[in-house]
Design a protein around this motif. Sequence first.
Motif, PDB file in Angstrom:
ATOM      1  N   PRO A  28       0.698  -1.172  -0.002  1.00 52.89           N
ATOM      2  CA  PRO A  28      -0.122  -0.098   0.061  1.00 52.89           C
ATOM      3  C   PRO A  28       0.974   1.389  -0.051  1.00 52.89           C
ATOM      4  O   PRO A  28       0.604   2.202  -0.617  1.00 52.89           O
ATOM      5  N   GLU A  29       2.185   1.293   0.780  1.00 51.57           N
ATOM      6  CA  GLU A  29       2.765   2.445   0.743  1.00 51.57           C
ATOM      7  C   GLU A  29       3.358   2.489  -0.622  1.00 51.57           C
ATOM      8  O   GLU A  29       3.714   3.628  -1.039  1.00 51.57           O
ATOM      9  N   LEU A  30       3.790   1.798  -1.402  1.00 48.13           N
ATOM     10  CA  LEU A  30       4.460   1.798  -2.518  1.00 48.13           C
ATOM     11  C   LEU A  30       3.313   2.288  -3.562  1.00 48.13           C
ATOM     12  O   LEU A  30       3.753   3.004  -4.469  1.00 48.13           O
ATOM     13  N   ILE A  31       2.065   1.653  -3.768  1.00 41.88           N
ATOM     14  CA  ILE A  31       1.101   2.178  -4.480  1.00 41.88           C
ATOM     15  C   ILE A  31       1.053   3.583  -4.324  1.00 41.88           C
ATOM     16  O   ILE A  31       0.953   4.697  -5.237  1.00 41.88           O
ATOM     17  N   LYS A  32       1.008   4.279  -3.135  1.00 41.19           N
ATOM     18  CA  LYS A  32       0.804   5.424  -2.631  1.00 41.19           C
ATOM     19  C   LYS A  32       1.753   6.571  -3.204  1.00 41.19           C
ATOM     20  O   LYS A  32       1.408   7.556  -3.776  1.00 41.19           O
ATOM     21  N   ASP A  33       2.936   5.850  -3.168  1.00 37.85           N
ATOM     22  CA  ASP A  33       4.362   6.659  -3.629  1.00 37.85           C
ATOM     23  C   ASP A  33       4.110   6.803  -5.016  1.00 37.85           C
ATOM     24  O   ASP A  33       4.464   7.896  -5.763  1.00 37.85           O
ATOM     25  N   ILE A  34       3.452   5.517  -5.991  1.00 38.76           N
ATOM     26  CA  ILE A  34       3.573   5.866  -7.115  1.00 38.76           C
ATOM     27  C   ILE A  34       2.444   6.822  -7.783  1.00 38.76           C
ATOM     28  O   ILE A  34       2.669   7.466  -8.454  1.00 38.76           O
ATOM     29  N   ASN A  35       1.352   6.545  -6.895  1.00 37.30           N
ATOM     30  CA  ASN A  35       0.124   7.519  -7.396  1.00 37.30           C
ATOM     31  C   ASN A  35       0.620   8.933  -7.107  1.00 37.30           C
ATOM     32  O   ASN A  35       0.113   9.708  -7.872  1.00 37.30           O
TER      33      ASN A  35
END
Length: 108
Positions: A28-35
């Motif tokens: 979830p953290e990586l998805i947030k960073d990518i977005n």
Amino acid sequence: MGIKKKVTLTVEVEMEIELSETFNNLTPELIKDINACGYEVSNSDDLYVAAAKLVLNGGQDSAWDVFGLVTPCWNKGRGSIPDESTFFDRLDLYVEDYEIEEIKEQNA
């Protein structure tokens, strides 16, 4: 000054995308960073689609904050290409339909 026209293409594209191991497990953290970098992803399939769109928009051979280097697959293994690169191989590009429109300049 040249003549400007708006070109709208309907295309079908087939390509292989190889993402680095960094994107193997999307937390979830990586998805947030990518977005936060301007992409809209919620799973790994979305990430592959975003990478393919990046290639189609001319992103190959450029540094990008999320994907690293996006590189044609035939460059894989060269010393100057980082292992964390994203590799692509466009297999086909088919233009199904197109439309050309005159652009009417508005006087300011």
